[in-house]
Motif scaffolding. Sequence first.
Motif, PDB file in Angstrom:
ATOM      1  N   ILE A  61      48.010  38.424  45.146  1.00 60.91           N
ATOM      2  CA  ILE A  61      46.623  38.694  43.548  1.00 60.91           C
ATOM      3  C   ILE A  61      46.312  37.562  43.032  1.00 60.91           C
ATOM      4  N   THR A  62      47.382  35.978  43.379  1.00 67.05           N
ATOM      5  CA  THR A  62      46.157  34.636  43.209  1.00 67.05           C
ATOM      6  C   THR A  62      44.793  34.428  43.987  1.00 67.05           C
ATOM      7  N   ARG A  63      45.009  35.093  45.293  1.00 66.73           N
ATOM      8  CA  ARG A  63      44.815  34.474  46.427  1.00 66.73           C
ATOM      9  C   ARG A  63      42.694  35.332  45.672  1.00 66.73           C
ATOM     10  N   ALA A  64      43.344  36.428  45.392  1.00 67.41           N
ATOM     11  CA  ALA A  64      42.425  37.761  44.880  1.00 67.41           C
ATOM     12  C   ALA A  64      41.425  36.795  43.919  1.00 67.41           C
ATOM     13  N   ILE A  65      42.432  36.846  42.728  1.00 69.34           N
ATOM     14  CA  ILE A  65      41.777  35.880  41.309  1.00 69.34           C
ATOM     15  C   ILE A  65      40.959  35.032  41.551  1.00 69.34           C
ATOM     16  N   GLU A  66      41.366  33.995  42.861  1.00 73.46           N
ATOM     17  CA  GLU A  66      40.233  32.556  42.876  1.00 73.46           C
ATOM     18  C   GLU A  66      39.102  33.044  43.626  1.00 73.46           C
ATOM     19  N   TYR A  67      39.007  33.868  44.478  1.00 71.95           N
ATOM     20  CA  TYR A  67      37.625  34.370  45.057  1.00 71.95           C
ATOM     21  C   TYR A  67      36.551  34.586  43.722  1.00 71.95           C
ATOM     22  N   VAL A  68      37.450  35.850  43.413  1.00 75.88           N
ATOM     23  CA  VAL A  68      36.940  36.014  42.011  1.00 75.88           C
ATOM     24  C   VAL A  68      36.460  35.849  41.353  1.00 75.88           C
ATOM     25  N   LYS A  69      36.731  35.089  40.964  1.00 75.15           N
ATOM     26  CA  LYS A  69      36.306  33.415  39.472  1.00 75.15           C
ATOM     27  C   LYS A  69      35.216  32.489  40.290  1.00 75.15           C
ATOM     28  N   ALA A  70      35.695  32.210  41.801  1.00 75.55           N
ATOM     29  CA  ALA A  70      34.982  30.913  42.411  1.00 75.55           C
ATOM     30  C   ALA A  70      33.267  31.720  42.543  1.00 75.55           C
ATOM     31  N   ASN A  71      33.616  32.873  42.535  1.00 77.29           N
ATOM     32  CA  ASN A  71      31.963  33.842  43.022  1.00 77.29           C
ATOM     33  C   ASN A  71      31.763  34.568  42.122  1.00 77.29           C
ATOM     34  N   GLN A  72      32.009  34.735  40.814  1.00 77.78           N
ATOM     35  CA  GLN A  72      31.897  35.295  39.473  1.00 77.78           C
ATOM     36  C   GLN A  72      31.442  36.683  39.765  1.00 77.78           C
ATOM     37  N   VAL A  73      32.328  37.450  41.173  1.00 80.35           N
ATOM     38  CA  VAL A  73      32.329  39.335  41.229  1.00 80.35           C
ATOM     39  C   VAL A  73      32.341  39.956  40.378  1.00 80.35           C
ATOM     40  N   PRO A  74      30.739  40.620  39.987  1.00 77.29           N
ATOM     41  CA  PRO A  74      31.172  41.863  38.713  1.00 77.29           C
ATOM     42  C   PRO A  74      31.911  43.057  38.983  1.00 77.29           C
ATOM     43  N   ALA A  75      32.570  42.779  40.270  1.00 75.69           N
ATOM     44  CA  ALA A  75      33.303  44.339  39.873  1.00 75.69           C
ATOM     45  C   ALA A  75      34.185  44.034  40.812  1.00 75.69           C
ATOM     46  N   VAL A  76      35.092  45.005  40.526  1.00 78.43           N
ATOM     47  CA  VAL A  76      36.688  45.194  41.719  1.00 78.43           C
ATOM     48  C   VAL A  76      37.216  46.148  41.915  1.00 78.43           C
ATOM     49  N   PHE A  77      37.753  47.093  43.024  1.00 81.71           N
ATOM     50  CA  PHE A  77      37.782  48.345  43.261  1.00 81.71           C
ATOM     51  C   PHE A  77      39.116  48.559  43.585  1.00 81.71           C
ATOM     52  N   CYS A  78      40.229  49.468  43.694  1.00 79.67           N
ATOM     53  CA  CYS A  78      40.909  50.241  44.308  1.00 79.67           C
ATOM     54  C   CYS A  78      40.975  51.691  44.743  1.00 79.67           C
ATOM     55  N   GLU A  79      41.477  51.986  45.608  1.00 78.81           N
ATOM     56  CA  GLU A  79      41.479  53.054  46.598  1.00 78.81           C
ATOM     57  C   GLU A  79      42.507  54.435  45.476  1.00 78.81           C
ATOM     58  N   SER A  80      42.162  55.350  46.026  1.00 80.12           N
ATOM     59  CA  SER A  80      42.648  56.399  45.291  1.00 80.12           C
ATOM     60  C   SER A  80      43.968  56.847  45.906  1.00 80.12           C
ATOM     61  N   THR A  81      45.184  56.169  47.104  1.00 80.76           N
ATOM     62  CA  THR A  81      45.879  56.465  47.503  1.00 80.76           C
ATOM     63  C   THR A  81      46.649  55.801  46.547  1.00 80.76           C
ATOM     64  N   VAL A  82      46.685  54.758  46.289  1.00 81.28           N
ATOM     65  CA  VAL A  82      48.114  53.464  45.683  1.00 81.28           C
ATOM     66  C   VAL A  82      47.486  53.425  44.439  1.00 81.28           C
ATOM     67  N   SER A  83      48.232  52.544  44.173  1.00 77.96           N
ATOM     68  CA  SER A  83      48.382  52.185  42.242  1.00 77.96           C
ATOM     69  C   SER A  83      46.713  50.836  42.212  1.00 77.96           C
ATOM     70  N   ASP A  84      46.462  51.246  40.775  1.00 75.20           N
ATOM     71  CA  ASP A  84      45.770  50.079  40.817  1.00 75.20           C
ATOM     72  C   ASP A  84      46.476  48.893  39.704  1.00 75.20           C
ATOM     73  N   ALA A  85      47.410  49.138  39.983  1.00 69.47           N
ATOM     74  CA  ALA A  85      47.791  47.992  38.776  1.00 69.47           C
ATOM     75  C   ALA A  85      47.957  46.420  39.567  1.00 69.47           C
TER      76      ALA A  85
END
Length: 332
Positions: free
Chosen positions: A249-273
């Motif tokens: 989770i930390t790795r994903a947070i760091e990438y989104v912050k560093a690259n100013q990614v506007p939106a993120v997603f999750c798949e229908s068969t797992v929890s998006d928590a």
Amino acid sequence: MPKFLFRRAKVAARTLARGTAAFRAAGAAAVVLLSLSLTACGGAASGNSDSDKPVVLTTFTVLADVARNVAGDKLTVESITKAGAEIHGYEPTPGDIRKAAKADLILDNGLNLEAWFGQFVEGLDVPHAVVSDGVEVMSISEDSYQGKPNPHAWMSPVNVQIYVDNMVTAFSKLDPENAAVFQANGDAYKAELQGVQDEMKASLAGLPENQRALVTCEGAFSYLARDAGLKEVYIWAVNAEQQATPQQITRAIEYVKANQVPAVFCESTVSDAPMQQVVGATGAKFGGTLYVDSLSEADGPVPTYLDLIRHDADVITKALAGTSTGAPAGAK
């Protein structure tokens, strides 16, 4: 008596006699299968309303939909898993084994997707085909699965055209009298697949370079990202990992912050928590739910494979381009 029924009864008898791992796993279920099969040979009605047609069993709903387009009305196509089911860690039931023993052909994706499949078919005298054979395989690049094949090859409509060719070959071997029908159906469906591929590329082509990052829960979009020119980032590599670690989770947070990614997603068969934690830590929007491992029910957003690709491309494009409002926390 339907032409396939007597062979199925013999299959059940042989499986029972061998004492294989499949029988040991199924236990009493195999005995029930034998009893039902022999009863049917004695004149009882078959449980399959299309019992005069060969039965093709697929491992999950996406393959079943593609197979139905190739088979037309010449074969009966069924899926082991139901709409909404998670395929990676699926645990077959005795009922699944009974269904498999009665099938005339089993189709699986391969590429280590169905970790349970080898034991599932052990001891069954039923032919099977791996529909991903011939696909240019991409490897998983991170985590404990590094170097192993990414199994989600169907997320590229170009790859699914290879799936179709493999199905045409398998169906023609199963039912040679209808080989020309399978070929014609396959050719027509491949044209539809190419159309959807072209639509997807056109839809995603307008995204600015700094917005061309696809951040998802599972690393299931390598083939789609390759086709569309997107950078793929994920929390975990394969759904079989069950849950995200704090480091992932930390790795994903760091990438989104560093690259100013506007939106993120999750798949229908797992929890998006886990992805909602990324949203909370970065201010990115939750762009919506994507479909990969399963179709929806008939009245849902992705009842067919072509609908799945169109849906995912539309959700990704709108969220990354900022033309959608995003989804509320916990939305599925």
